[in-house]
Design a protein around this motif. Sequence first.
Motif, PDB file in Angstrom:
ATOM      1  N   VAL A 444       0.830  -1.217   0.000  1.00 25.96           N
ATOM      2  CA  VAL A 444       0.000   0.000   0.000  1.00 25.96           C
ATOM      3  C   VAL A 444       0.857   1.257   0.000  1.00 25.96           C
ATOM      4  O   VAL A 444       0.333   2.371  -0.107  1.00 25.96           O
ATOM      5  N   ARG A 445       2.143   1.068   0.160  1.00 27.87           N
ATOM      6  CA  ARG A 445       3.042   2.235   0.148  1.00 27.87           C
ATOM      7  C   ARG A 445       3.552   2.508  -1.263  1.00 27.87           C
ATOM      8  O   ARG A 445       4.741   2.641  -1.492  1.00 27.87           O
ATOM      9  N   ARG A 446       2.662   2.542  -2.178  1.00 28.42           N
ATOM     10  CA  ARG A 446       3.080   2.779  -3.559  1.00 28.42           C
ATOM     11  C   ARG A 446       2.555   4.112  -4.088  1.00 28.42           C
ATOM     12  O   ARG A 446       2.622   4.393  -5.272  1.00 28.42           O
ATOM     13  N   ARG A 447       1.999   4.919  -3.181  1.00 23.48           N
ATOM     14  CA  ARG A 447       1.588   6.273  -3.562  1.00 23.48           C
ATOM     15  C   ARG A 447       2.847   7.119  -3.783  1.00 23.48           C
ATOM     16  O   ARG A 447       3.921   6.791  -3.259  1.00 23.48           O
ATOM     17  N   PRO A 448       2.737   8.219  -4.502  1.00 25.23           N
ATOM     18  CA  PRO A 448       3.926   9.061  -4.747  1.00 25.23           C
ATOM     19  C   PRO A 448       4.632   9.456  -3.459  1.00 25.23           C
ATOM     20  O   PRO A 448       5.871   9.425  -3.380  1.00 25.23           O
ATOM     21  N   THR A 449       3.843   9.859  -2.445  1.00 19.49           N
ATOM     22  CA  THR A 449       4.480  10.254  -1.191  1.00 19.49           C
ATOM     23  C   THR A 449       5.151   9.058  -0.522  1.00 19.49           C
ATOM     24  O   THR A 449       6.224   9.191   0.085  1.00 19.49           O
ATOM     25  N   SER A 450       4.517   7.892  -0.634  1.00 17.39           N
ATOM     26  CA  SER A 450       5.100   6.693  -0.025  1.00 17.39           C
ATOM     27  C   SER A 450       6.410   6.332  -0.692  1.00 17.39           C
ATOM     28  O   SER A 450       7.388   5.956  -0.033  1.00 17.39           O
TER      29      SER A 450
END
Length: 555
Positions: A444-450
Amino acid sequence: MRPVLLIDDEYLVRERLKRGVDWASYGFRIAGEAENGEDGLALLEEMEIDLAVIDINMPIIDGLEFARIAGERYPGMKMVFLTGYGTFDYAQAALRAGARDYLLKPIDMNGFKPLLAKLAAELQAEADSRAIQRQAMWQLQESYAIMRERWIRQWLEGSVLWDAESFAKFCPRLPALGRYAVLAVSADAGSEGEDSLEREEDQGRVGDQRRADDQGRASEPQLSARCREVDELLSALAAAWPSSEEVEEAAGGKRIVVAALESGGGDEDALARLCEERLAVSREAGRGSVTIGMSEPFEDPDRASAAAREAAEALSYRTLRGEGRLLRHGGLSARPQTADWMAVRERLLILLRLGNGKTVANAIDEWLADCRRTDASMEQLFILIGEIAAALRLHAAENRCDADGILPASLQPAALVDRLARFETIREWLQSRAESVLERVASVRRRPTSLLVEKAKNHIDREFADPELDLNGIAGTIAVNPSYLSRVFKQETGYSVVEYVTLCRMTRAKEMLDSGVRNLTYVSEAVGYADALYFSKLFKKQFGVPPSHFAIRTP
């Protein structure tokens, strides 16, 4: 088909009997024939006969003597005599000898056939009657066995009051007054715990406790083999200690034995020695591993339920103390604990946030090993497992994902330990759950911020030993504004950049001290601190003890 024996010294008579009647239509078959009574008796020893057709006048042993001997030995066999003498005296003699009827020679087949039909009906009626009697006896025995097991279980559970009449009826091998001990006996899981773990891995790791329990159960062949191992051990114990009663636990598959002490051949120490001897014999014979839990001795029958709980508790300690042995409740007192199991949650959360699966697995391994090494109680093991599971759930929640499908919705540590049984399997189960949580969080940490924070963390993980490492340098490396990085880093990890750098340095320092490095100045510089005093202050704040605690500890 019911077997028939023909005994006549005349060959032609025997042939006419065989060929002149359709024996099968009456439910009979010719199983054998003999020329005299002596040979006929010999055949009866070799085969089961329902009907014997016998000539009275024969050499060696005549028909009347044959009937007398056979009637004593085989009372269920029907006998029909053949005779050439039609006098009343011969008829009386034949009937006194046990004949069902007699026929005059030459034989009238039209008169013989109705007799066969009547004999077949009588034999069937007697067989039906015996079957009913056997069924009634079996039901009576089964009813007694069911009532006996139920009463003993309820007595040991404390759900019925002890009374002398029921005790004498259902525990006939135990004296009404005396000292007793309870044994809880169970085959050890062996490789079944590992098989259960592999099935969970292959099937996607269940989250429902009921499904997890179903997967943890042994297969039918495994259960059968384990039952045989326990049966053999209990049979040997019962032979050597006859003043005992055994019952199977309603749930869980354990066998419970109540043994009388003095009347059984000795005191509780003698019973313990016998158990250890039988376990040793079982091991030497290469049989499966079996563990026995033994209660404290008791005299008051109303204390039986407490003794049963003691035996079960002693048995449960095989997870910590090892399998294939006798565990006495009186010897289970745990040593004082130095580890603070309640702090595990916070410490594991820190390691999970670092995201290093190997470090997390090593920490779990270390906590469990310490739990076993210090003779912790089962309650302390349950606390440790509960704290590890709680940390995994919290870490998942922090990252806006859940642990469903990885951890049961309502984890019960005692049930988990009972299911997995073996210490090594418990460790592997916890480590695999931690690995799964880390994988889910990473997914789930595949967002840009992540991804941005992940780059920053990777840089810190590589360069934390650099004394000059700071927020500006890290932001410059990944080409982002320092203020923006500080804000999103805190949102994603729960730590500021500086706190995360400090955490990495402290974790590495502890690893070095644990591995035997004792020079604090060297350790301080190796993790990025030129000032050893400042390093010691940060270390104590992080772990609650100064680094000197490790330096003076015996390697």
